[in-house]
Design an enzyme around this catalytic site. Structure first.
Site, mmCIF file in Angstrom:
data_model
loop_
_atom_site.group_PDB
_atom_site.id
_atom_site.type_symbol
_atom_site.label_atom_id
_atom_site.label_comp_id
_atom_site.label_asym_id
_atom_site.label_seq_id
_atom_site.Cartn_x
_atom_site.Cartn_y
_atom_site.Cartn_z
ATOM 1 N N GLY A 107 0.988 -1.269 -0.027
ATOM 2 C CA GLY A 107 0.038 0.101 0.034
ATOM 3 C C GLY A 107 0.940 1.344 -0.016
ATOM 4 N N ASP A 136 -11.644 2.461 7.411
ATOM 5 C CA ASP A 136 -11.441 1.993 6.080
ATOM 6 C C ASP A 136 -12.136 0.727 5.825
ATOM 7 O OD1 ASP A 136 -10.174 2.064 3.466
ATOM 8 O OD2 ASP A 136 -8.399 1.649 4.051
ATOM 9 N N LYS A 157 4.358 -2.608 3.456
ATOM 10 C CA LYS A 157 4.342 -3.814 2.643
ATOM 11 C C LYS A 157 4.092 -5.021 3.788
ATOM 12 C CE LYS A 157 7.887 -2.603 -0.563
ATOM 13 N NZ LYS A 157 9.329 -2.773 -1.049
#
Lengths: 320, 215
Positions: B24, B127, B28
């Site tokens: 992202g 999220d 990692k």
């Protein structure tokens, strides 16, 4: 096709004259308050006083006659109402006098479009940061979407406000950048909330440190902190949209440290980074003319009235 | 954070053979020895004085949110935490995004229940997308607590739900109506104040800013 564009969202009255492939003129004059920030009435009085002179200058510089103009564009949103009205009245007058079509454009999108035009980038994520606006914008699904944004003030406004608190003479940005070169880090809040950033708390914190810390240190730390926040949300947008280009726009783009940080981030993730020449980063008429021309050719008609608070993602991008 | 499947097969380190499975903007993800290591990467654009404490703070905070959540819902178990790495259980399962069209109603209801349990305990995920949900044996696992926070606010919960709704509407257009009605019903059923959050959600949706902002 020759388009004249009038910019007057805040302290700048800018007039640009462009064709599909040339920028014939881009002249401007800006109001500078003697003390404090932009006073809407004083700013609009100033703009009204110089409007016709700046328009004349642009036409002369472009080497054209008024009759050669095919289209009149103006910034109709977003901005300070008093100032927007000056530009819209000037544009309407020109349009009626020359009997040519009139088109109103969104100022933020104009920044994006002129950036694409000047750098040749096709589909960038745009970090647009000026006095009033700080947004990370990318094209998706027919619109310019705002992926990250300041929750309170624009970065330029934040820097100017700090400069005034610290008695740094106008313009504060370049002086702060200079002083930062000699500064050391003092801790400041780092405020990234999801994709958004917030600046007012940092300003309050800086204010409390003014009597304690060296001014150079505060300048250094505010740049390092706030620019890192901007670069972080820009990187998130790049990753999320899976795009490979970052374009910097707006007056704060003049800052060398911000450019350097953007470049480092882009290098690390194999993305391209670019900034148009400063005259196209700051508020200018050429970007209004450029967007007006693109919209007109896409068959878009707009209201002739202003809209102080239109959002970037309300505009359908029919020209891309 | 949207995680992108990486094509890079193997990255050598001195101790292990690490398989990079996702990357992202911030971190990692490696698969090592049947475990996941989430590494928050150093950012050279930030000065060390900002970068190091920030990554440490976020890693610790994510681990703490994950621990809190582990008492309420299915999440990967934490194995160890350092200043920039969280090692956790590897759940070998597809993300909901990839199986949305074939998933059972039961699983969709479980998505609603999972979010309800979090919100009942004032945990905001931050999220909620179908990429952050794994489905294994009809169970829903929530991952990526990088943006999570504790907040006792209907507004925060409504925005959390709004993100999920938008994510489904934009990515899973065909399943949206059916899926959202199941998720919403289950959310209201499993959280006593769920109906109030749904009311607040309607208010959030009338704001253009939220409406057009998250695609």
């Amino acid at each position: 096709m020759i388009c004249i564009g009038i910019e007057s969202t805040a302290h700048t009255f800018g007039v640009g004259i462009v064709t599909e492939d040339k920028i014939l003129a881009n002249v401007k004059e800006s109001y500078r308050p003697t003390t404090g920030g932009i006073h809407p009435r004083e700013a609009s009085d100033f703009l009204a006083g110089i409007a016709s002179k700046v328009i004349d200058e642009a036409v002369t510089k472009a080497g054209i006659k008024y009759d050669d103009i095919d289209l009149v564009a103006f910034s109709r949103s977003p901005g300070i109402g008093h100032c927007l009205r000056v530009g819209s009245v000037a544009a309407r007058t020109l349009s009626l006098e020359l009997n040519k079509p009139l088109i109103g454009v969104n100022h933020c999108i104009a920044h994006v479009e002129i950036g694409r035009r000047m750098t040749g980038m096709n589909d960038p994520v745009v970090l647009y940061t000026s006095g009033a606006n700080t947004q990370v914008i990318a094209y998706q699904g027919g619109k310019y979407r705002v992926f990250a944004e300041t929750l309170d003030m624009g970065v330029g406004n934040f820097i100017d406000s700090f400069a005034r608190l610290a008695n740094i003479p106008f313009p504060g940005g370049p002086k702060i950048e200079q002083m930062a070169l000699k500064g050391k880090y003092v801790q400041l809040p780092y405020v990234v909330k999801g994709m958004d950033i917030s600046l007012t708390g940092i300003l309050t914190n800086l204010k409390s440190k003014l009597s304690v810390n060296k001014i150079d240190d505060l300048c250094y730390s505010l740049q390092e902190t706030v620019f890192a926040m901007l670069v972080e949300v820009s990187e998130r947008a790049l990753a999320h949209c899976q795009k490979k280009e970052l374009l910097l726009a707006g007056g704060v783009a003049a800052n060398k440290r911000l450019r350097e940080m953007c470049k480092i981030m882009c290098d690390e993730r194999d993305a391209k980074f670019d900034v148009p020449a400063m005259e196209y980063c700051v508020d200018n008429g050429a970007m209004i003319a450029d967007l007006g021309l693109k919209m007109h050719k896409a068959g878009i008609k707009t209201p002739i009235t202003i809209d102080q608070s239109q959002r970037t993602d309300e505009v359908s991008v029919l020209w891309r | 954070m949207a995680l992108k499947k990486s094509n890079k097969p193997l990255e050598k380190s001195t101790d292990y053979t690490l398989e990079l499975i996702a990357q992202g903007a911030e971190s990692k993800l490696y698969l090592v020895d049947g475990k996941i290591i989430k590494h928050r990467l150093k950012k050279s654009y930030r000065i060390k004085e900002i970068d190091e404490p920030l990554r440490k703070h976020r890693t610790k905070s994510e681990a703490s949110m994950l621990r809190r959540a582990s008492n309420l819902i299915n999440v990967p178990k934490i194995i160890s935490v350092t200043d920039d790495k969280i090692t956790m259980e590897y759940i070998d399962a597809p993300v909901l995004r990839d199986i949305m069209s074939i998933v059972s109603s039961e699983v969709l209801s479980k998505v609603g229940k999972t979010v309800a349990k979090l919100h009942e305990n004032n945990l905001i995920h931050g999220d909620l997308t179908t990429s952050n949900m794994l489905v294994k044996d009809n169970r829903v696992f929530l991952i990526d607590f990088g943006l999570a926070e504790v907040k006792d606010s209907f507004e925060a919960k409504a925005v959390d739900l709004h993100l999920l709704k938008q994510a489904i509407e934009s990515k899973h257009y065909n399943e949206y109506t059916h899926a959202w009605s199941l998720i919403k019903a289950s959310y209201e059923k499993n959280y006593s104040k769920g109906a109030l959050v749904i009311d607040r959600l309607k208010l959030v949706e009338t704001r253009g800013r939220y409406k057009s902002k998250s695609l």
